[in-house]
Design a protein around this motif. Structure first.
Motif, PDB file in Angstrom:
ATOM      1  N   ARG A 187      -7.510  -4.142   4.703  1.00 41.44           N
ATOM      2  CA  ARG A 187      -7.640  -4.349   3.255  1.00 41.44           C
ATOM      3  C   ARG A 187      -6.505  -5.225   2.742  1.00 41.44           C
ATOM      4  NH1 ARG A 187      -7.385  -0.145  -0.468  1.00 41.44           N
ATOM      5  NH2 ARG A 187      -6.248   1.229   0.939  1.00 41.44           N
TER       6      ARG A 187
ATOM      7  N   ASP B 243       0.703  -7.787  -5.281  1.00 44.44           N
ATOM      8  CA  ASP B 243      -0.421  -6.945  -5.645  1.00 44.44           C
ATOM      9  C   ASP B 243      -0.283  -5.593  -4.960  1.00 44.44           C
ATOM     10  OD1 ASP B 243      -2.739  -6.215  -6.907  1.00 44.44           O
ATOM     11  OD2 ASP B 243      -4.079  -7.228  -5.498  1.00 44.44           O
TER      12      ASP B 243
ATOM     13  N   LYS C 140      -1.718   7.477  -0.385  1.00 45.31           N
ATOM     14  CA  LYS C 140      -2.216   8.338  -1.451  1.00 45.31           C
ATOM     15  C   LYS C 140      -1.593   9.725  -1.399  1.00 45.31           C
ATOM     16  CE  LYS C 140      -6.553   9.986  -3.494  1.00 45.31           C
ATOM     17  NZ  LYS C 140      -8.037   9.985  -3.372  1.00 45.31           N
TER      18      LYS C 140
ATOM     19  N   HIS D 179       0.855  -1.191   0.000  1.00 47.97           N
ATOM     20  CA  HIS D 179       0.000   0.000   0.000  1.00 47.97           C
ATOM     21  C   HIS D 179       0.886   1.234   0.000  1.00 47.97           C
ATOM     22  CE1 HIS D 179      -2.380   3.317   1.808  1.00 47.97           C
ATOM     23  NE2 HIS D 179      -3.327   2.812   1.023  1.00 47.97           N
TER      24      HIS D 179
ATOM     25  N   ARG E 109      -6.928  -8.955   1.050  1.00 41.16           N
ATOM     26  CA  ARG E 109      -6.408  -9.239  -0.292  1.00 41.16           C
ATOM     27  C   ARG E 109      -5.460 -10.430  -0.271  1.00 41.16           C
ATOM     28  NH1 ARG E 109      -6.553 -10.994  -4.337  1.00 41.16           N
ATOM     29  NH2 ARG E 109      -5.448 -10.364  -6.243  1.00 41.16           N
TER      30      ARG E 109
ATOM     31  N   SER F 249       3.579   5.967  -6.581  1.00 38.15           N
ATOM     32  CA  SER F 249       2.797   4.756  -6.860  1.00 38.15           C
ATOM     33  C   SER F 249       3.180   4.146  -8.200  1.00 38.15           C
ATOM     34  CB  SER F 249       1.300   5.082  -6.855  1.00 38.15           C
ATOM     35  OG  SER F 249       0.853   5.429  -5.569  1.00 38.15           O
ATOM     36  N   GLU F 250       3.354   4.977  -9.201  1.00 31.07           N
ATOM     37  CA  GLU F 250       3.696   4.477 -10.530  1.00 31.07           C
ATOM     38  C   GLU F 250       5.092   3.873 -10.565  1.00 31.07           C
ATOM     39  OE1 GLU F 250       3.061   7.799 -13.095  1.00 31.07           O
ATOM     40  OE2 GLU F 250       0.888   7.427 -13.267  1.00 31.07           O
TER      41      GLU F 250
ATOM     42  N   LEU G 231      -2.451  -2.378  -3.470  1.00 26.11           N
ATOM     43  CA  LEU G 231      -3.769  -1.908  -3.068  1.00 26.11           C
ATOM     44  C   LEU G 231      -4.054  -0.557  -3.702  1.00 26.11           C
ATOM     45  CD1 LEU G 231      -4.119  -2.606   0.766  1.00 26.11           C
ATOM     46  CD2 LEU G 231      -5.076  -3.915  -1.124  1.00 26.11           C
ATOM     47  N   GLU G 232      -5.339  -0.246  -3.856  1.00 28.69           N
ATOM     48  CA  GLU G 232      -5.721   1.107  -4.262  1.00 28.69           C
ATOM     49  C   GLU G 232      -5.194   2.098  -3.234  1.00 28.69           C
ATOM     50  OE1 GLU G 232      -9.724   3.884  -4.628  1.00 28.69           O
ATOM     51  OE2 GLU G 232      -9.908   1.732  -4.288  1.00 28.69           O
ATOM     52  N   PRO G 233      -4.444   3.102  -3.673  1.00 27.67           N
ATOM     53  CA  PRO G 233      -3.884   4.059  -2.715  1.00 27.67           C
ATOM     54  C   PRO G 233      -4.979   4.849  -1.995  1.00 27.67           C
ATOM     55  CG  PRO G 233      -2.780   4.213  -4.845  1.00 27.67           C
ATOM     56  CD  PRO G 233      -4.000   3.366  -5.051  1.00 27.67           C
ATOM     57  N   LYS G 234      -4.853   4.919  -0.687  1.00 25.54           N
ATOM     58  CA  LYS G 234      -5.731   5.755   0.123  1.00 25.54           C
ATOM     59  C   LYS G 234      -4.877   6.450   1.175  1.00 25.54           C
ATOM     60  CE  LYS G 234     -10.038   3.131  -0.435  1.00 25.54           C
ATOM     61  NZ  LYS G 234     -11.195   2.513   0.258  1.00 25.54           N
TER      62      LYS G 234
ATOM     63  N   VAL H 227       1.095  10.404  -7.093  1.00 31.07           N
ATOM     64  CA  VAL H 227       0.953   9.413  -8.165  1.00 31.07           C
ATOM     65  C   VAL H 227       2.310   8.906  -8.630  1.00 31.07           C
ATOM     66  CG1 VAL H 227       0.122   9.043 -10.510  1.00 31.07           C
ATOM     67  CG2 VAL H 227      -1.253  10.381  -8.904  1.00 31.07           C
TER      68      VAL H 227
END
Length: 299
Positions: free
Chosen positions: A76, A56, A35, A32, A80, A42-43, A58-61, A39
């Motif tokens: 989360r 995997d 957020k 994770h 997962r 994360s990228e 996770l969606e960043p939050k 960006v």
């Protein structure tokens, strides 16, 4: 096999070295990226992880220090990992500034020799840390990127005892299933959503108040040097090359924390240590110094 959850919010180059040090085929990894870190981070991490299997993102939050959002991120991640495979037995959480002190073979054998044991620091909060009870005795709100104290008092969960420890843990798959999916864990989620520094208490309180969760070893298997940070706070000191001997001789599985920008050499030396240690034979449970823990509690 092991399931890893990693929280990252800066230092991508250091994260890459950590990941390469803990990666082993068959394990599972969920990462994770906060957020608020942007960006670009994360990228970069997604591009780096693309060739690896069993990984995997996770969606960043947002994961705010002191807030329940850190607990939500971990829940989360656990959920997962449970979906990703059925062959892992233990879950370990790490930050991007941690580093292993033992090889993955050693770590796998350690948990195989300790089935059903939960490695998490869990102290009776009222007895051992009464100075922190305001974290649960009053109502807190996480909003607009900060924690707000309402000043409103509230009772603790009826019939339950609050526990406290550290954010770090190595717990069984069965506990992850319980805390993620069992309805009996819902009251703890509801209560701790409005507490302060929930990530140091939520999992401890669930594990110690939820029936038979195995033997709690009251140890997070981390080497941490806590130093003063202000009048009443403590923080983990950054290890450097002067600590190499102590790190190499530690019986813990991991250490935190490190700052590779301030001292990149310590990670290089630990990487060499891990390559050498990979040939070491795991000792039997009776001889393993990691099992010297003085405080074992039957949950």
């Amino acid at each position: 096999m092991i399931a890893y959850f990693l929280l990252v919010h800066r230092y991508p180059a250091q994260f890459k070295r950590l990941f390469q040090a803990i990666y082993a085929p068959g394990n599972h990894y969920v990462i994770h990226v906060d957020k608020s870190s942007g960006v670009a981070l994360s990228e970069e991490i997604a591009d780096f992880l693309a060739p690896y299997q069993g990984v995997d993102l996770l969606e960043p939050k947002d994961a705010l220090w002191g807030g329940y959002s850190l607990v939500e991120a971990e829940l989360r991640g656990m959920a997962r990992l449970l979906e990703m495979g059925e062959n892992w037995t233990h879950y370990i959480n790490l930050s991007g500034q941690d580093f292993p002190l033992k090889s993955q073979d050693y770590i796998r054998q350690f948990f195989a020799a300790n089935p059903g044991k939960q490695f998490i620091r869990a102290l009776d909060q009222a007895k051992e840390r009464p100075d922190t009870l305001n974290r649960v005795s009053h109502h807190f709100i996480e909003e607009n990127g900060k924690m707000n104290a309402t000043g409103v008092s509230r009772p603790f969960l009826s019939g339950d005892t609050p526990f406290i420890g550290t954010q770090w843990k190595a717990v069984t798959r069965s506990f992850c299933e319980f805390v993620c999916h069992d309805p009996r864990a819902e009251r703890f989620k509801t209560f701790y959503r409005n507490s302060f520094i929930a990530d140091e208490a939520f999992f401890q309180t669930v594990i110690m108040n939820s029936g038979d969760q195995g033997i709690v070893m009251n140890d997070d298997l981390r080497m941490i040097d806590w130093v003063p940070d202000g009048d009443i706070k403590l923080r983990p000191r950054n290890y450097d090359v002067r600590d190499l001997g102590q790190l190499q001789n530690s019986t813990d599985l991991f250490a935190r924390k490190f700052d590779a920008e301030a001292d990149p050499q310590i990670l290089t030396l630990l990487e060499t240590h891990l390559r050498t240690a990979a040939a070491n034979v795991y000792q039997s449970p009776k001889a393993d110094p990691l099992l010297h823990q003085p405080d074992c509690v039957a949950a």
